[in-house]
Design an enzyme around this catalytic site. Structure first.
Site, mmCIF file in Angstrom:
data_model
loop_
_atom_site.group_PDB
_atom_site.id
_atom_site.type_symbol
_atom_site.label_atom_id
_atom_site.label_comp_id
_atom_site.label_asym_id
_atom_site.label_seq_id
_atom_site.Cartn_x
_atom_site.Cartn_y
_atom_site.Cartn_z
ATOM 1 N N ASP A 183 0.862 -1.191 0.000
ATOM 2 C CA ASP A 183 0.000 0.000 0.000
ATOM 3 C C ASP A 183 0.895 1.235 0.000
ATOM 4 O OD1 ASP A 183 -2.461 1.476 0.134
ATOM 5 O OD2 ASP A 183 -2.058 1.863 2.232
ATOM 6 N N SER A 184 0.283 2.397 -0.213
ATOM 7 C CA SER A 184 1.058 3.638 -0.158
ATOM 8 C C SER A 184 1.440 3.970 1.293
ATOM 9 C CB SER A 184 0.232 4.792 -0.727
ATOM 10 O OG SER A 184 -0.880 5.049 0.110
ATOM 11 N N CYS A 241 -4.428 -1.885 -1.864
ATOM 12 C CA CYS A 241 -4.611 -0.472 -2.196
ATOM 13 C C CYS A 241 -5.494 -0.396 -3.431
ATOM 14 C CB CYS A 241 -3.225 0.127 -2.483
ATOM 15 S SG CYS A 241 -3.234 1.810 -3.110
ATOM 16 N N GLU A 260 -2.357 9.424 7.647
ATOM 17 C CA GLU A 260 -0.894 9.418 7.622
ATOM 18 C C GLU A 260 -0.298 10.561 8.444
ATOM 19 O OE1 GLU A 260 1.009 7.082 6.172
ATOM 20 O OE2 GLU A 260 -0.718 6.013 5.342
ATOM 21 N N CYS A 269 -11.176 2.855 -0.475
ATOM 22 C CA CYS A 269 -9.749 3.124 -0.256
ATOM 23 C C CYS A 269 -9.425 2.427 1.048
ATOM 24 C CB CYS A 269 -9.507 4.631 -0.138
ATOM 25 S SG CYS A 269 -7.863 5.047 0.517
ATOM 26 N N HIS A 312 -7.430 3.004 3.305
ATOM 27 C CA HIS A 312 -7.220 3.883 4.471
ATOM 28 C C HIS A 312 -8.547 4.187 5.190
ATOM 29 C CE1 HIS A 312 -3.232 4.769 2.794
ATOM 30 N NE2 HIS A 312 -2.931 5.405 3.915
#
Ligand code: DGL
Length: 271
Positions: free
Chosen positions: A7-8, A71, A150, A184, A186
């Site tokens: 994932d990012s 992701c 994040e 998403c 997240h």
């Protein structure tokens, strides 16, 4: 067997957590987070595509197979190219759980929240077309949730998060919706916030907030079984290695909180 997760940033941990909680998973896990380039969703597509391909090259080079693209943005941009490039690797992608919502929606609508890149990709648009639910689906980007997740500054965060979620949901008559699809990885980190905002602005709404983590976990178990039928299955002791592309102390703290794994062995590495 080495299972790769990508994932990012922290989002894919919501998928990994579901997989770990599934007792059937007892493999070595390598979770790669491209913390240097997160967030992806608001960046140039070509740049993000190349960052993703480079990161997956690394997971392949250390022997990961299968690899979970945890992701939505990376799946929608790269999964076809990855499957072409690495024919012997099993890639498990992440797609917004639109089909689940479509099966259950009855006469109501579906709100799909994802990153700016994901909501534009053919992959999602084709899926909605195939399911014949174009008129019942509202697509909306919610990139700031990635930024909040994040963030290294936790002061006042819950309030900011709730205000941002409210600023999105207030645009819709939620009583007309059956599902909010978190497209998403997240976003499930904010499930509680969604519930409290819905309760606040539309207490009468009967709306489910769903994500795709369970489905991905099932696909992963199927892939492990497929590999084991091909005699490529090597059972190993569950060891989790978390690799980031930049050094970030907050990532260590947050990842342990999300995975709830203080009791288990986790190794942190920089790539
Ligand atoms: N977690 C990711 C997704 O599912 C990426 C979010 C981002 O980096 O913008 O789309």
């Amino acid at each position: 067997m080495k299972i790769g997760f990508f994932d990012s940033g922290l989002g894919g941990l919501t998928v990994l957590k579901e997989a770990i909680d599934n007792e059937a998973l007892s493999e070595d896990i390598y979770y790669l987070a491209d913390t240097k380039n997160t967030p992806y969703g608001t960046k140039d597509e070509e740049f993000v595509h190349s960052a993703i391909m480079n990161n997956i090259d690394y997971l392949v080079s250390i022997g990961c197979n299968p690899i979970v693209i945890a992701c939505n943005t990376a799946t929608s941009l790269c999964i076809n190219d990855l499957r072409k490039k690495y024919e012997n690797i099993i890639f498990i992608g992440t797609e917004p759980a639109v089909k689940v919502a479509a099966d259950e929606k009855l006469n109501k609508k579906i709100l799909v929240l994802a990153t700016s890149i994901t909501v534009k990709q053919e992959k999602l648009l084709n899926l909605i077309e195939e399911l014949n639910i174009k008129d019942e689906v509202v697509l909306r980007s919610a990139d700031d949730l990635v930024r909040f997740a994040e963030s290294t500054d936790f002061s006042n965060l819950t309030q900011q998060e709730n205000e941002y979620i409210k600023s999105i949901l207030i645009d819709y008559d939620l009583e007309k919706f059956s599902h909010i699809v978190l497209g998403c990885t997240h976003f499930p980190l904010f499930k509680k916030n969604f519930k409290s905002v819905i309760e606040d602005i539309c207490p009468k709404a009967e709306i489910q907030v769903i994500d795709g983590a369970k489905g991905i976990s099932k696909n992963l178990i199927n892939s492990i079984n497929r590999l084991s039928e091909r005699n490529e299955y090597i059972p190993s002791n569950k060891k989790i290695t978390i690799i980031t592309t930049s050094s970030k102390d907050s990532f260590t703290i947050r990842s342990k909180q999300i995975l709830e794994i203080s009791d288990k062995e986790v190794e942190y590495k920089l790539h």
